[in-house]
Scaffold this active site. Structure first.
Site, PDB file in Angstrom:
ATOM      1  N   PHE A 193       1.069  -1.066   0.195  1.00 48.82           N
ATOM      2  CA  PHE A 193      -0.185   0.015   0.209  1.00 48.82           C
ATOM      3  C   PHE A 193       1.468   1.302   0.057  1.00 48.82           C
ATOM      4  CE2 PHE A 193      -3.293   3.670   2.220  1.00 48.82           C
ATOM      5  CZ  PHE A 193      -3.668   3.267   1.429  1.00 48.82           C
ATOM      6  N   ASP A 239       6.861  -2.808   9.071  1.00 46.25           N
ATOM      7  CA  ASP A 239       5.136  -2.252   8.499  1.00 46.25           C
ATOM      8  C   ASP A 239       4.316  -2.932   8.696  1.00 46.25           C
ATOM      9  OD1 ASP A 239       2.580  -1.424   7.427  1.00 46.25           O
ATOM     10  OD2 ASP A 239       3.600  -0.532   5.718  1.00 46.25           O
ATOM     11  N   HIS A 272      -0.228  -5.461   8.053  1.00 39.31           N
ATOM     12  CA  HIS A 272      -1.263  -6.426   8.355  1.00 39.31           C
ATOM     13  C   HIS A 272      -1.075  -7.337   9.661  1.00 39.31           C
ATOM     14  CE1 HIS A 272      -1.048  -4.965   3.649  1.00 39.31           C
ATOM     15  NE2 HIS A 272      -1.101  -4.764   4.694  1.00 39.31           N
ATOM     16  N   LYS A 317      -8.723  -3.274   8.971  1.00 38.90           N
ATOM     17  CA  LYS A 317      -7.739  -3.364   9.340  1.00 38.90           C
ATOM     18  C   LYS A 317      -7.799  -4.386  10.958  1.00 38.90           C
ATOM     19  CE  LYS A 317      -4.768  -1.828   6.561  1.00 38.90           C
ATOM     20  NZ  LYS A 317      -4.065  -0.966   6.156  1.00 38.90           N
ATOM     21  N   ARG A 341      -1.567  12.998  17.998  1.00 36.23           N
ATOM     22  CA  ARG A 341      -2.464  12.334  18.948  1.00 36.23           C
ATOM     23  C   ARG A 341      -3.653  12.167  18.876  1.00 36.23           C
ATOM     24  NH1 ARG A 341      -1.093  17.334  21.938  1.00 36.23           N
ATOM     25  NH2 ARG A 341      -2.809  18.180  21.083  1.00 36.23           N
TER      26      ARG A 341
END
Ligand code: PLP
Length: 387
Positions: free
Chosen positions: A89, A160, A163, A189, A235
């Protein structure tokens, strides 16, 4: 056989219930809805870090910001290069590019779809500051080879892990692999608050540095507007954290179900002429299965696209795979390698092929029944025969 249109009733995603409702009310009743005033974000960070075997976790606004912040605390900036898989991605490269660094795409393994360590080795140079493996669809990249390469070259690894919530590599959780990892909690996700992200860190120093930068450079106790570092506001709010604490409670059971369903579906898919399911590196001893991925190498891009349309018509949540990142105009708008698309394509043949021939099903299919795995395979077999 149950393969008529719209006959599939897979579990909905996201999943939620009383736990999320109670969590939201708890956050609401705190009367303080940001992390500096409340306790949900702090507590979620502790629970998420512990679940992933990491000493520290910092919750942030989303997975793209998680990658950007992680790269920044690893020292990536203008003049740096970050090696990323070409098949991913776009956030993987955008995060580096937002910092003014060059994202260098390299090829992936044709079976696991994860970054190829040999391609990483070939792309390493004096400006390489970090390597970013993407744990594609829950399959952990070859961390043994990558850690060795990175250690020899003195560069950082940023996983990363958008996933890979709850994934394990040779018994080690993502946070125990010794490097920084970035997660996403976007709606699709494996656990979600609609949006959100987190970074796990192996050291307190990195966490503290990231904390400052994710809060405008301001220490949590500051009352006099002293901003110790550059930064921005990444945040997470208290509502998101409260929901994510409930979502974390669901994750393990959902992974158990997907870990039962995928081997069955993969074996059925492997029997269909022209279909090749994503392979599993057995060192990846817990795979959370963010996507059910397979390739249709003989169809070509147009007939692959038509196949996905057919699968959708037959009731499957099906999608085409990622486009190699250097094949989007946006990639070239920021710092990019001094190579042409054709040059990069020539050294990334597997990412080229995956752009044309990969297909994925939403992970909620893998929360379905055993019978549904047979029904999915039957629909794909019929659709392939017609393609
Ligand atoms: C989803 C995703 C991201 C970005 O996460 P967001 O929370 O959507 O910003 C980064 N990398 C990969 C591989 C992803 O799939």
């Amino acid at each position: 056989m149950g393969s008529s249109p719209q006959s599939f009733e897979f579990p909905a995603w996201p999943q939620y219930g009383e736990e999320e409702r109670n969590a939201l009310n708890r956050a609401l009743d705190q009367g303080q809805w940001w992390r500096i005033g409340g306790s949900e974000v702090d507590t979620f960070e502790e629970e998420f870090a512990e679940y992933h075997g990491a000493p520290y976790a910092l919750a942030v606004t989303n997975g793209t910001h998680a990658l950007e912040l992680a790269l920044q605390v690893l020292g990536v900036g203008p003049g740096s290069e970050v090696i990323v898989p070409a098949f991913t991605f776009i956030s993987s490269s955008q995060a580096a590019q937002r910092l003014g660094a060059v994202a260098v795409p390299v090829d992936v393994d044709p079976e696991t779809y994860c970054i190829d360590p040999a391609a990483v080795a070939a792309a390493m140079g004096p400006r390489t500051k970090a390597v970013m493996p993407v744990h594609m669809a829950g399959q952990i990249a070859d961390m043994d080879a990558l850690e060795k390469l990175a250690a020899d070259a003195g560069v950082a690894i940023l996983q990363d892990a958008a996933h890979a919530h709850g994934a394990r590599w040779q018994g080690k959780k993502v946070g125990e692999l010794g490097s920084v990892a970035a997660f996403s909690f976007q709606n699709g996700k494996l656990m979600t608050a609609g949006e959100g992200g987190a970074v796990t860190f192996p050291t307190r120093e990195l966490y503290d540095s990231a904390f400052l930068r994710h809060s405008c450079g301001r220490p949590p106790t500051d009352r006099k507007y002293f901003h110790n570092t550059s930064g921005s506001n990444f945040r997470m709010n208290e509502f998101s954290a409260s929901v994510l604490r409930a979502q974390l409670g669901r994750l393990g059971g959902q992974i158990d179900t997907r870990e039962e369903r995928w081997p069955l579906l993969a074996s059925l898919l492997a029997e269909i002429p022209g279909v090749v399911p994503q392979a599993r590196d057995e060192r990846n001893d817990r795979n959370p299965h963010y996507m059910a991925m397979f390739r249709v190498p003989d169809l070509g891009e147009e007939r692959r696209n038509a196949l996905v349309d057919t699968l959708i018509e037959r009731g499957l949540p099906a999608f085409v795979g990622f486009r190699a990142i250097y094949r989007s105009d946006g990639f070239w708008e920021s710092a990019a390698p001094e190579e042409s698309v054709e040059d990069i394509a020539r050294r990334c043949p597997n990412s080229e092929a995956l752009t044309r021939d990969s297909v994925w099903l939403h992970h909620r299919t893998l929360l379905g029944t055993e019978q549904q795995m047979h029904d999915i395979a039957a629909v794909i077999a019929e659709s392939m025969a017609g393609a």
